[in-house]
Write a protein that holds these residues in place. Structure first.
Motif, PDB file in Angstrom:
ATOM      1  N   PRO A 272       0.804  -1.221   0.000  1.00  0.00           N
ATOM      2  CA  PRO A 272       0.000   0.000   0.000  1.00  0.00           C
ATOM      3  C   PRO A 272       0.847   1.286   0.000  1.00  0.00           C
ATOM      4  CG  PRO A 272      -0.833  -1.519   1.642  1.00  0.00           C
ATOM      5  CD  PRO A 272       0.444  -2.084   1.132  1.00  0.00           C
ATOM      6  N   TYR A 273       2.061   1.207   0.531  1.00  0.00           N
ATOM      7  CA  TYR A 273       2.923   2.388   0.614  1.00  0.00           C
ATOM      8  C   TYR A 273       3.963   2.447  -0.497  1.00  0.00           C
ATOM      9  CZ  TYR A 273       0.842   2.639   5.209  1.00  0.00           C
ATOM     10  OH  TYR A 273      -0.050   2.708   6.238  1.00  0.00           O
ATOM     11  N   LEU A 274       3.957   1.483  -1.390  1.00  0.00           N
ATOM     12  CA  LEU A 274       4.958   1.429  -2.448  1.00  0.00           C
ATOM     13  C   LEU A 274       4.949   2.667  -3.350  1.00  0.00           C
ATOM     14  CD1 LEU A 274       7.212  -0.396  -3.386  1.00  0.00           C
ATOM     15  CD2 LEU A 274       5.608  -1.504  -4.918  1.00  0.00           C
ATOM     16  N   PRO A 275       3.801   3.198  -3.778  1.00  0.00           N
ATOM     17  CA  PRO A 275       3.855   4.416  -4.599  1.00  0.00           C
ATOM     18  C   PRO A 275       4.509   5.592  -3.870  1.00  0.00           C
ATOM     19  CG  PRO A 275       1.689   3.432  -4.730  1.00  0.00           C
ATOM     20  CD  PRO A 275       2.439   2.683  -3.679  1.00  0.00           C
ATOM     21  N   TYR A 276       4.263   5.704  -2.580  1.00  0.00           N
ATOM     22  CA  TYR A 276       4.871   6.788  -1.814  1.00  0.00           C
ATOM     23  C   TYR A 276       6.379   6.586  -1.667  1.00  0.00           C
ATOM     24  CZ  TYR A 276       0.005   7.579  -0.719  1.00  0.00           C
ATOM     25  OH  TYR A 276      -1.335   7.786  -0.816  1.00  0.00           O
ATOM     26  N   LEU A 277       6.799   5.345  -1.515  1.00  0.00           N
ATOM     27  CA  LEU A 277       8.224   5.064  -1.417  1.00  0.00           C
ATOM     28  C   LEU A 277       8.947   5.383  -2.720  1.00  0.00           C
ATOM     29  CD1 LEU A 277       8.122   1.698   0.555  1.00  0.00           C
ATOM     30  CD2 LEU A 277       8.756   3.947   1.419  1.00  0.00           C
ATOM     31  N   ILE A 278       8.303   5.101  -3.831  1.00  0.00           N
ATOM     32  CA  ILE A 278       8.895   5.413  -5.131  1.00  0.00           C
ATOM     33  C   ILE A 278       9.016   6.921  -5.302  1.00  0.00           C
ATOM     34  CG2 ILE A 278       8.523   5.290  -7.626  1.00  0.00           C
ATOM     35  CD1 ILE A 278       7.283   2.510  -7.132  1.00  0.00           C
ATOM     36  N   ILE A 279       7.993   7.656  -4.902  1.00  0.00           N
ATOM     37  CA  ILE A 279       8.045   9.116  -5.008  1.00  0.00           C
ATOM     38  C   ILE A 279       9.120   9.676  -4.080  1.00  0.00           C
ATOM     39  CG2 ILE A 279       6.745  11.232  -4.531  1.00  0.00           C
ATOM     40  CD1 ILE A 279       4.272   9.738  -5.585  1.00  0.00           C
ATOM     41  N   LEU A 280       9.284   9.092  -2.906  1.00  0.00           N
ATOM     42  CA  LEU A 280      10.322   9.554  -1.989  1.00  0.00           C
ATOM     43  C   LEU A 280      11.726   9.254  -2.502  1.00  0.00           C
ATOM     44  CD1 LEU A 280       8.792   8.665   1.469  1.00  0.00           C
ATOM     45  CD2 LEU A 280       9.160  10.939   0.513  1.00  0.00           C
ATOM     46  N   LEU A 281      11.865   8.281  -3.389  1.00  0.00           N
ATOM     47  CA  LEU A 281      13.167   7.974  -3.959  1.00  0.00           C
ATOM     48  C   LEU A 281      13.618   9.024  -4.979  1.00  0.00           C
ATOM     49  CD1 LEU A 281      13.121   4.132  -4.517  1.00  0.00           C
ATOM     50  CD2 LEU A 281      14.553   5.427  -2.954  1.00  0.00           C
ATOM     51  N   CYS A 282      12.694   9.773  -5.550  1.00  0.00           N
ATOM     52  CA  CYS A 282      13.043  10.759  -6.580  1.00  0.00           C
ATOM     53  C   CYS A 282      14.056  11.798  -6.087  1.00  0.00           C
ATOM     54  CB  CYS A 282      11.791  11.432  -7.118  1.00  0.00           C
ATOM     55  SG  CYS A 282      10.750  10.328  -8.075  1.00  0.00           S
ATOM     56  N   PRO A 283      13.860  12.430  -4.926  1.00  0.00           N
ATOM     57  CA  PRO A 283      14.869  13.398  -4.471  1.00  0.00           C
ATOM     58  C   PRO A 283      16.226  12.748  -4.200  1.00  0.00           C
ATOM     59  CG  PRO A 283      12.843  13.680  -3.226  1.00  0.00           C
ATOM     60  CD  PRO A 283      12.677  12.456  -4.058  1.00  0.00           C
ATOM     61  N   LEU A 284      16.227  11.522  -3.686  1.00  0.00           N
ATOM     62  CA  LEU A 284      17.497  10.847  -3.452  1.00  0.00           C
ATOM     63  C   LEU A 284      18.221  10.561  -4.764  1.00  0.00           C
ATOM     64  CD1 LEU A 284      16.557   8.332  -0.636  1.00  0.00           C
ATOM     65  CD2 LEU A 284      18.023  10.337  -0.460  1.00  0.00           C
ATOM     66  N   MET A 285      17.478  10.092  -5.749  1.00  0.00           N
ATOM     67  CA  MET A 285      18.085   9.835  -7.052  1.00  0.00           C
ATOM     68  C   MET A 285      18.610  11.138  -7.652  1.00  0.00           C
ATOM     69  SD  MET A 285      15.470   6.969  -8.598  1.00  0.00           S
ATOM     70  CE  MET A 285      15.626   7.640 -10.189  1.00  0.00           C
ATOM     71  N   HIS A 286      17.888  12.216  -7.469  1.00  0.00           N
ATOM     72  CA  HIS A 286      18.309  13.511  -7.988  1.00  0.00           C
ATOM     73  C   HIS A 286      19.637  13.924  -7.362  1.00  0.00           C
ATOM     74  CE1 HIS A 286      17.780  17.484  -9.731  1.00  0.00           C
ATOM     75  NE2 HIS A 286      18.175  17.975  -8.568  1.00  0.00           N
ATOM     76  N   LEU A 287      19.773  13.740  -6.055  1.00  0.00           N
ATOM     77  CA  LEU A 287      21.007  14.124  -5.375  1.00  0.00           C
ATOM     78  C   LEU A 287      22.185  13.270  -5.823  1.00  0.00           C
ATOM     79  CD1 LEU A 287      19.758  14.673  -1.733  1.00  0.00           C
ATOM     80  CD2 LEU A 287      20.553  16.401  -3.328  1.00  0.00           C
ATOM     81  N   PHE A 288      21.992  11.967  -5.901  1.00  0.00           N
ATOM     82  CA  PHE A 288      23.109  11.087  -6.207  1.00  0.00           C
ATOM     83  C   PHE A 288      23.462  11.066  -7.689  1.00  0.00           C
ATOM     84  CE2 PHE A 288      21.749   9.133  -2.159  1.00  0.00           C
ATOM     85  CZ  PHE A 288      22.930   9.356  -1.479  1.00  0.00           C
ATOM     86  N   MET A 289      22.529  11.373  -8.566  1.00  0.00           N
ATOM     87  CA  MET A 289      22.816  11.293  -9.991  1.00  0.00           C
ATOM     88  C   MET A 289      23.453  12.565 -10.533  1.00  0.00           C
ATOM     89  SD  MET A 289      20.358   8.424 -11.319  1.00  0.00           S
ATOM     90  CE  MET A 289      20.876   8.630 -12.904  1.00  0.00           C
ATOM     91  N   HIS A 290      23.506  13.626  -9.724  1.00  0.00           N
ATOM     92  CA  HIS A 290      24.132  14.866 -10.172  1.00  0.00           C
ATOM     93  C   HIS A 290      25.600  14.951  -9.800  1.00  0.00           C
ATOM     94  CE1 HIS A 290      21.184  17.356 -12.117  1.00  0.00           C
ATOM     95  NE2 HIS A 290      20.276  16.950 -11.250  1.00  0.00           N
ATOM     96  N   LYS A 291      26.200  13.879  -9.276  1.00  0.00           N
ATOM     97  CA  LYS A 291      27.583  13.968  -8.844  1.00  0.00           C
ATOM     98  C   LYS A 291      28.546  14.160 -10.013  1.00  0.00           C
ATOM     99  CE  LYS A 291      28.779   9.125  -8.836  1.00  0.00           C
ATOM    100  NZ  LYS A 291      29.247   8.000  -8.083  1.00  0.00           N
ATOM    101  N   GLY A 292      28.199  13.763 -11.211  1.00  0.00           N
ATOM    102  CA  GLY A 292      29.095  13.891 -12.343  1.00  0.00           C
ATOM    103  C   GLY A 292      28.938  15.168 -13.136  1.00  0.00           C
ATOM    104  N   HIS A 293      28.025  16.036 -12.735  1.00  0.00           N
ATOM    105  CA  HIS A 293      27.781  17.251 -13.502  1.00  0.00           C
ATOM    106  C   HIS A 293      28.691  18.405 -13.119  1.00  0.00           C
ATOM    107  CE1 HIS A 293      24.265  15.978 -15.723  1.00  0.00           C
ATOM    108  NE2 HIS A 293      23.838  15.375 -14.635  1.00  0.00           N
ATOM    109  N   GLY A 294      29.427  18.295 -12.036  1.00  0.00           N
ATOM    110  CA  GLY A 294      30.313  19.371 -11.629  1.00  0.00           C
ATOM    111  C   GLY A 294      29.630  20.435 -10.800  1.00  0.00           C
TER     112      GLY A 294
END
Length: 91
Positions: free
Chosen positions: A37-59
């Motif tokens: 039941p909470y899986l959609p919310y967990l996926i949405i909460l992962l978006c900011p984390l992915m944003h933070l970790f995926m920008h490490k190569g942009h300088g």
């Protein structure tokens, strides 16, 4: 020269992966009624984390590094343009 392996390719990294997979397996198998039941919310909460970790190569946040790369790219473009003109003059 010996190349340095990354963390995820080391024994500790592989052990970490196995433990995470085992925990996820038991979480979904034994507690699926509580998790799904909470899986959609967990996926949405992962978006900011992915944003933070995926920008490490942009300088972002590095002082002057982006400007240096920009100058190198411009210099490479100019050299390629000159070589292309010389190649065109030969034909």
């Amino acid at each position: 020269m010996a190349s340095k392996t990354g963390y995820w390719n080391s024994l500790h990294g592989l052990t970490t992966i196995v433990l995470i997979l085992a925990a996820l397996y038991f979480l979904f198998v034994e507690h699926s009624a509580h998790v799904f039941p909470y899986l959609p919310y967990l996926i949405i909460l992962l978006c900011p984390l992915m944003h933070l970790f995926m920008h490490k190569g942009h300088g972002h946040g590095k002082n002057g590094n982006g400007e240096h790369q920009h100058q190198d790219a411009e210099e490479a473009y100019r050299r390629g343009l000159e070589e292309g003109r010389k190649e065109g003059e030969r034909k």
